[in-house]
Design an enzyme around this catalytic site. Structure first.
Site, PDB file in Angstrom:
ATOM      1  N   ASP A 200       0.907  -1.140   0.000  1.00 34.46           N
ATOM      2  CA  ASP A 200       0.000   0.000   0.000  1.00 34.46           C
ATOM      3  C   ASP A 200       0.943   1.185   0.000  1.00 34.46           C
ATOM      4  O   ASP A 200       1.578   1.467   1.027  1.00 34.46           O
ATOM      5  CB  ASP A 200      -0.890   0.015   1.242  1.00 34.46           C
ATOM      6  CG  ASP A 200      -1.882   1.167   1.177  1.00 34.46           C
ATOM      7  OD1 ASP A 200      -1.463   2.277   0.802  1.00 34.46           O
ATOM      8  OD2 ASP A 200      -3.067   0.965   1.481  1.00 34.46           O
ATOM      9  N   HIS A 201       1.061   1.853  -1.121  1.00 35.70           N
ATOM     10  CA  HIS A 201       2.164   2.825  -1.216  1.00 35.70           C
ATOM     11  C   HIS A 201       1.999   3.994  -0.238  1.00 35.70           C
ATOM     12  O   HIS A 201       2.949   4.693   0.055  1.00 35.70           O
ATOM     13  CB  HIS A 201       2.371   3.298  -2.659  1.00 35.70           C
ATOM     14  CG  HIS A 201       1.365   4.298  -3.132  1.00 35.70           C
ATOM     15  ND1 HIS A 201       0.127   3.942  -3.579  1.00 35.70           N
ATOM     16  CD2 HIS A 201       1.408   5.646  -3.225  1.00 35.70           C
ATOM     17  CE1 HIS A 201      -0.545   5.024  -3.921  1.00 35.70           C
ATOM     18  NE2 HIS A 201       0.212   6.078  -3.722  1.00 35.70           N
ATOM     19  N   LYS A 205       4.933   6.562   2.463  1.00 36.91           N
ATOM     20  CA  LYS A 205       5.086   8.030   2.530  1.00 36.91           C
ATOM     21  C   LYS A 205       5.621   8.412   3.911  1.00 36.91           C
ATOM     22  O   LYS A 205       5.107   7.960   4.933  1.00 36.91           O
ATOM     23  CB  LYS A 205       3.737   8.717   2.273  1.00 36.91           C
ATOM     24  CG  LYS A 205       3.222   8.500   0.840  1.00 36.91           C
ATOM     25  CD  LYS A 205       1.898   9.210   0.629  1.00 36.91           C
ATOM     26  CE  LYS A 205       1.220   8.779  -0.665  1.00 36.91           C
ATOM     27  NZ  LYS A 205       1.535   9.553  -1.834  1.00 36.91           N
ATOM     28  N   HIS A 263      -5.797   2.896   1.083  1.00 38.07           N
ATOM     29  CA  HIS A 263      -5.109   4.101   1.556  1.00 38.07           C
ATOM     30  C   HIS A 263      -5.844   4.792   2.722  1.00 38.07           C
ATOM     31  O   HIS A 263      -5.234   5.158   3.720  1.00 38.07           O
ATOM     32  CB  HIS A 263      -4.929   5.096   0.409  1.00 38.07           C
ATOM     33  CG  HIS A 263      -4.332   4.483  -0.824  1.00 38.07           C
ATOM     34  ND1 HIS A 263      -3.383   3.498  -0.761  1.00 38.07           N
ATOM     35  CD2 HIS A 263      -4.528   4.713  -2.146  1.00 38.07           C
ATOM     36  CE1 HIS A 263      -3.036   3.145  -1.992  1.00 38.07           C
ATOM     37  NE2 HIS A 263      -3.719   3.861  -2.850  1.00 38.07           N
ATOM     38  N   LYS A 363     -12.349  11.859  -6.992  1.00 39.58           N
ATOM     39  CA  LYS A 363     -11.571  12.333  -8.134  1.00 39.58           C
ATOM     40  C   LYS A 363     -12.241  13.572  -8.695  1.00 39.58           C
ATOM     41  O   LYS A 363     -13.416  13.821  -8.457  1.00 39.58           O
ATOM     42  CB  LYS A 363     -11.483  11.240  -9.194  1.00 39.58           C
ATOM     43  CG  LYS A 363     -10.736  10.005  -8.688  1.00 39.58           C
ATOM     44  CD  LYS A 363      -9.963   9.330  -9.788  1.00 39.58           C
ATOM     45  CE  LYS A 363      -9.218   8.103  -9.275  1.00 39.58           C
ATOM     46  NZ  LYS A 363      -7.845   8.382  -8.877  1.00 39.58           N
TER      47      LYS A 363
END
Ligand code: BG6
Length: 517
Positions: A200-201, A205, A263, A363
């Site tokens: 999970d990028h 962070k 996220h 979005k």
């Protein structure tokens, strides 16, 4: 008595020595794809540039198209020029790394290809010094994740004692609880859980990792971090971009699967979890899972009241035209896929009982930002009521994950020459607080997978708990069988229903400075 430097400054909680990455061959499946070009190769390049890769290191790109090693290197070099987050690209570093990059042509579902890969792995010029230390990166379409793992196992490349065979799996990890459980079973039949790294990028962070430091390395916030002092919490991941050519994937996924399940839930659990027993991977992940477990499976009634979905219409954002979602490429003209979701969740535990957590993502919104707002209870106004200021504003903590990475505290201050209080801001900005290089998420995640450190990856039970909640929302939507979704204007902050979700509790979404102007 003199005070030495070490007496006056706290030592770091974790050693700041650079991690020692062991000699490894990284194999990227899906090596000609977008992710490899945009993220994975630029991340390896930056690790090389920052001397974080060992001398004995090689990369094999596995993909279907015929290509020579040189053609592959050339493609990657061009992608690096385009996608590297530091510019200009250091040619010497890239040439040195590229000399250890190889191409392997194979079909993902062909077991024989994996056997040939196993042979190639033994015969690389770097192999004698590297031994059987492999990192397999599944950057393929998700329907190949299970097949790849099984084929690796059949070729003798899965976890085995005395070797380091690790597997990185990209998102999406399943599309609901059932498929995630099935994928977990398949992967775990080939690789040990400790060798499976689910990406999970967001966890890569820096500002997300800082949540743990912020909460548990300071004495002043934790005593307030509970239902006695906190009124509610807001977590927003807002994107200005539309689906940008990913309509085929997105129309099936929607915001709940694409962003909420992963996220947003990561930000949510890190904000709400109890102090872990230690900073090791299992202790931290145990606490995150407990948060998800403390949310009872919500009833349809609860969800209908507390979850809002909508879809964007067309328009302009910052002068750039964005077509309505239904006019995007590969999106059904009558699509009912949500591009915006807002949800009110409640955690049924001692710390958080009665504190609403509002999560939203969408979005084509007015601004691109991710932040967490911790909003405290209103201070008693008795003292100031006499002067007409009977509604003192709530204190809040704004944790900016991106951009303008930092944290600010809002508090009431006296307006000069007036008997009035106004909310002012005390601000910490990462950029000015630290002169350090800020690595991209994928750099940190690759290093951690290479050294076998799992904290920043999602554990199997965590993924499943997150799907349980998302499934309950999606099941409720299926039952609703609506003909249409509310639309929101491109460049707004979502539908009015999202504002109403907070307004009925006398609250409102905190607008970031960028869109207050
Ligand atoms: C991805 C989603 O996981 O995260 C995308 O699939 C989204 O739809 C992206 O745009 C957001 O990531 P970031 O790091 O740009 O906030």
């Amino acid at each position: 008595m003199s005070i030495s430097h070490s007496d006056s400054v706290c030592p770091p909680m974790i050693s700041s020595a650079p991690p020692r990455v062991p000699p490894t061959v990284a194999v990227i499946f899906g090596a000609t794809g977008d992710l490899t070009h945009r993220k994975i190769i630029p991340a390896f390049y930056h690790l090389a540039k920052n001397n974080l890769l060992p001398e004995d290191f090689a990369i094999i790109g596995f993909a279907r198209r015929p290509k020579s090693d040189d053609e592959f290197r050339q493609d990657l070099g061009e992608a690096l020029q385009k996608f590297s987050h530091t510019q200009p690209v250091d040619d010497a570093v890239w040439k040195k790394l590229a000399a250890h990059i190889y191409y392997f042509q194979g079909e993902l579902d062909d077991p024989e290809a994996y056997k040939s890969l196993a042979e190639k792995l033994k015969k690389l010029p770097e192999s004698p010094k590297i031994g059987e230390n492999y990192l397999f990166y599944l950057a393929t379409s998700p329907n190949f994740f299970g097949t790849c793992a099984q084929n690796l196992a059949a070729a003798g490349l899965a976890s085995k004692p005395g070797t380091r065979h690790r597997l990185i799996v990209e998102k999406p990890f399943g599309e609901d609880l059932k498929s995630a459980e099935e994928l977990n079973r398949t992967l775990q039949s080939a690789f040990a859980e400790k060798d499976i790294f689910r990406i999970d990028h967001y966890l890569g962070k820096e500002t997300v990792q800082n949540l743990i430091y912020f909460r548990f390395a300071n004495a002043i916030y934790e005593p307030l971090w509970n239902r006695r002092y906190i009124d509610h919490v807001q977590i927003t991941v807002a994107e200005q971009v539309g689906v940008e050519g990913r309509g085929g994937y997105y129309d099936h996924a929607g915001a709940a699967r694409d962003m909420l399940q992963n996220h947003l839930f990561q930000l949510f659990t890190l904000t709400a979890m109890e102090p872990p027993a230690s900073l090791d991977a299992e202790s931290i992940r145990d606490e995150k899972v407990k948060v998800l477990r403390s949310i009872p499976t919500p009833s349809s009634d609860f969800l209908q009241k507390n979850v809002v979905r909508a879809q964007y219409g067309g328009g302009y954002i910052g002068g750039k035209g964005i077509p309505a979602y239904r006019q995007e490429e590969k999106v059904a003209h009558d699509s009912l896929t949500e591009t915006f979701i807002a949800a009110q969740l409640e955690i049924d535990n001692w710390r958080w009982s009665g504190v609403p957590f509002y999560l939203r993502t969408g979005k084509a919104l007015a601004a691109q930002f991710t932040e967490i707002n911790i909003v405290f209870k209103r201070p008693p106004s008795v003292l100031f009521a006499a002067s007409g200021d009977d509604r003192l504003r709530r204190n809040s903590l704004r944790i900016r994950i991106q951009p303008n990475e930092g944290i600010s505290i809002n508090f009431n201050a006296k307006v000069p020459s007036k008997a009035e209080a106004e909310l002012v801001e005390m601000d910490f900005l990462y950029k000015s607080g630290f002169a350090h290089y800020l690595p991209e998420a994928y750099e940190r995640l690759l290093v951690d997978a290479l050294i076998g450190e799992s904290t920043l990856f999602t554990r199997s039970d965590e993924v499943e708990q997150a799907w349980r909640l998302v499934d309950s929302i999606r099941d409720m939507w299926t039952k609703q069988s609506v003909r249409d979704l509310p639309l929101y204007a491109c460049g707004s902050m979502g539908p009015v229903e999202s504002d109403m979700l907070l307004e009925r509790g006398g609250r409102h979404w905190i607008r970031p400075k960028e869109i207050c102007k």
